[in-house]
Motif scaffolding. Structure first.
Motif, PDB file in Angstrom:
ATOM      1  N   PRO A  37       0.822  -1.217   0.000  1.00 39.88           N
ATOM      2  CA  PRO A  37       0.000   0.000   0.000  1.00 39.88           C
ATOM      3  C   PRO A  37       0.856   1.269   0.000  1.00 39.88           C
ATOM      4  O   PRO A  37       2.076   1.220   0.160  1.00 39.88           O
ATOM      5  CB  PRO A  37      -0.786  -0.118   1.306  1.00 39.88           C
ATOM      6  N   ASP A  38       0.197   2.400  -0.178  1.00 41.97           N
ATOM      7  CA  ASP A  38       0.880   3.687  -0.059  1.00 41.97           C
ATOM      8  C   ASP A  38       1.023   4.094   1.404  1.00 41.97           C
ATOM      9  O   ASP A  38       1.922   4.857   1.756  1.00 41.97           O
ATOM     10  CB  ASP A  38       0.084   4.779  -0.789  1.00 41.97           C
ATOM     11  N   LEU A  39       0.109   3.555   2.237  1.00 43.92           N
ATOM     12  CA  LEU A  39       0.041   4.009   3.626  1.00 43.92           C
ATOM     13  C   LEU A  39      -0.480   2.905   4.534  1.00 43.92           C
ATOM     14  O   LEU A  39      -1.325   2.104   4.131  1.00 43.92           O
ATOM     15  CB  LEU A  39      -0.897   5.221   3.716  1.00 43.92           C
TER      16      LEU A  39
ATOM     17  N   GLY B 169      10.835  11.061   6.668  1.00 51.78           N
ATOM     18  CA  GLY B 169       9.455  11.527   6.556  1.00 51.78           C
ATOM     19  C   GLY B 169       8.481  10.375   6.388  1.00 51.78           C
ATOM     20  O   GLY B 169       8.816   9.206   6.516  1.00 51.78           O
ATOM     21  N   GLY B 170       7.250  10.711   6.085  1.00 55.20           N
ATOM     22  CA  GLY B 170       6.246   9.675   5.888  1.00 55.20           C
ATOM     23  C   GLY B 170       5.812   9.019   7.176  1.00 55.20           C
ATOM     24  O   GLY B 170       5.633   7.808   7.238  1.00 55.20           O
TER      25      GLY B 170
ATOM     26  N   PHE C 218      -7.948  14.821  10.301  1.00 57.54           N
ATOM     27  CA  PHE C 218      -7.408  13.464  10.234  1.00 57.54           C
ATOM     28  C   PHE C 218      -7.040  13.087   8.796  1.00 57.54           C
ATOM     29  O   PHE C 218      -5.925  12.612   8.534  1.00 57.54           O
ATOM     30  CB  PHE C 218      -8.424  12.475  10.800  1.00 57.54           C
ATOM     31  N   THR C 219      -7.941  13.299   7.857  1.00 55.10           N
ATOM     32  CA  THR C 219      -7.649  12.929   6.473  1.00 55.10           C
ATOM     33  C   THR C 219      -6.559  13.815   5.872  1.00 55.10           C
ATOM     34  O   THR C 219      -5.754  13.348   5.060  1.00 55.10           O
ATOM     35  CB  THR C 219      -8.924  12.982   5.600  1.00 55.10           C
ATOM     36  N   THR C 220      -6.506  15.073   6.291  1.00 55.16           N
ATOM     37  CA  THR C 220      -5.427  15.956   5.833  1.00 55.16           C
ATOM     38  C   THR C 220      -4.081  15.444   6.322  1.00 55.16           C
ATOM     39  O   THR C 220      -3.094  15.399   5.578  1.00 55.16           O
ATOM     40  CB  THR C 220      -5.650  17.397   6.332  1.00 55.16           C
ATOM     41  N   ASP C 221      -4.034  15.031   7.607  1.00 53.59           N
ATOM     42  CA  ASP C 221      -2.802  14.467   8.166  1.00 53.59           C
ATOM     43  C   ASP C 221      -2.394  13.199   7.430  1.00 53.59           C
ATOM     44  O   ASP C 221      -1.210  12.986   7.132  1.00 53.59           O
ATOM     45  CB  ASP C 221      -2.993  14.156   9.655  1.00 53.59           C
TER      46      ASP C 221
ATOM     47  N   VAL D  75       1.191  12.532   5.342  1.00 58.23           N
ATOM     48  CA  VAL D  75       2.115  11.434   5.613  1.00 58.23           C
ATOM     49  C   VAL D  75       2.357  10.609   4.350  1.00 58.23           C
ATOM     50  O   VAL D  75       3.489  10.234   4.033  1.00 58.23           O
ATOM     51  CB  VAL D  75       1.584  10.547   6.749  1.00 58.23           C
ATOM     52  N   ALA D  76       1.286  10.320   3.621  1.00 63.38           N
ATOM     53  CA  ALA D  76       1.426   9.536   2.393  1.00 63.38           C
ATOM     54  C   ALA D  76       2.324  10.240   1.378  1.00 63.38           C
ATOM     55  O   ALA D  76       2.983   9.595   0.556  1.00 63.38           O
ATOM     56  CB  ALA D  76       0.056   9.267   1.784  1.00 63.38           C
ATOM     57  N   ALA D  77       2.369  11.567   1.455  1.00 61.47           N
ATOM     58  CA  ALA D  77       3.198  12.349   0.538  1.00 61.47           C
ATOM     59  C   ALA D  77       4.637  12.488   1.033  1.00 61.47           C
ATOM     60  O   ALA D  77       5.450  13.184   0.415  1.00 61.47           O
ATOM     61  CB  ALA D  77       2.587  13.732   0.329  1.00 61.47           C
ATOM     62  N   GLY D  78       4.945  11.851   2.170  1.00 65.13           N
ATOM     63  CA  GLY D  78       6.308  11.888   2.685  1.00 65.13           C
ATOM     64  C   GLY D  78       6.531  12.864   3.817  1.00 65.13           C
ATOM     65  O   GLY D  78       7.670  13.050   4.268  1.00 65.13           O
TER      66      GLY D  78
END
Length: 220
Positions: A46-48, A99-100, A115-118, A122-125
């Motif tokens: 997965p990405d996350l 990061g990430g 929460f979704t913004t956070d 994270v998924a973007a590093g």
């Protein structure tokens, strides 16, 4: 964005899955223990990963240990741990890879938009630390003779918001400063922490890593 969730509490697990799916995430798997979590991560890449720290069978740190192993073997996968408690050492162990990474308290998940913004950050590093986690770290990092301990009170405030994952614009708005002033503060923070101007790594993440490492005493 593809996600694997590890959480033993069924209502919270289903709630996180629903929130993420409603915001456009693809939930690949939603499991109840760390063994299943690592298995599904290996299966789906997965990405996350979003995981609780305390999971069966002992309900101590199985989720944390799984998150650390995932970070070490797959540094390309973002990891967000959720917990009811603040543990300084957990934050440092997880962020050691760069990061990430996110460390959020469960009571904050009710703020769905944040929460979704956070999660996306994270998924973007990037990094996403709960304000309460940051508050505990600030108190510890500001003591002693570490480089962080020599920062000014305003620089500590700026670095704390950086640790939460805030942008310069967001930091400026919260501290009632201009973005130019925030840029100057961050530049001074980089100098104080010994981060060279031509560093190849993401300096913002490096600053947060130094910040967290200073906040937690070395293991005995």
């Amino acid at each position: 964005m593809r996600v694997v969730i590890g959480e033993d509490e069924v209502l919270l697990r289903e709630g996180i899955a629903h929130v993420l799916a409603s915001d456009g995430f693809q939930v690949l798997a939603s499991v109840t223990d760390a063994v299943q979590l690592e298995r599904e991560v290996q299966r789906h890449s997965p990405d996350l990963v979003v995981t609780d720290i305390r999971m069966p069978p002992s309900y101590t740190d199985e989720g944390l240990a799984a998150a650390i192993r995932i970070r070490r073997s797959r540094p390309d996968i973002g990891v967000v741990v959720v917990s009811q408690h603040v543990q300084r050492r957990y934050a440092v162990e997880l962020l050691d890879g760069g990061g990430g990474f996110g460390y959020l308290l469960k009571q904050r998940i009710a703020d769905v938009r944040t929460f979704t913004t956070d999660i996306r950050r994270v998924a973007a590093g990037g990094t996403a630390l709960d304000p309460e986690v940051v508050s505990v770290l600030v108190a510890r990092a500001s003591r002693g003779d570490s480089p962080v301990g020599r920062l000014t009170p305003r620089q500590i405030e700026v670095l704390g918001l950086m640790a939460e994952g805030r942008s310069n614009a967001a930091i400026a708005a919260q501290l009632v400063l201009t973005e130019k002033a925030v840029v100057q503060h961050t530049s001074n923070i980089y100098d104080a922490l010994g981060l060279p101007v031509d560093a190849d790594d993401h300096r913002r993440v490096l600053a947060v890593i130094r910040y967290l490492q200073a906040a937690v005493p070395s293991p005995r």
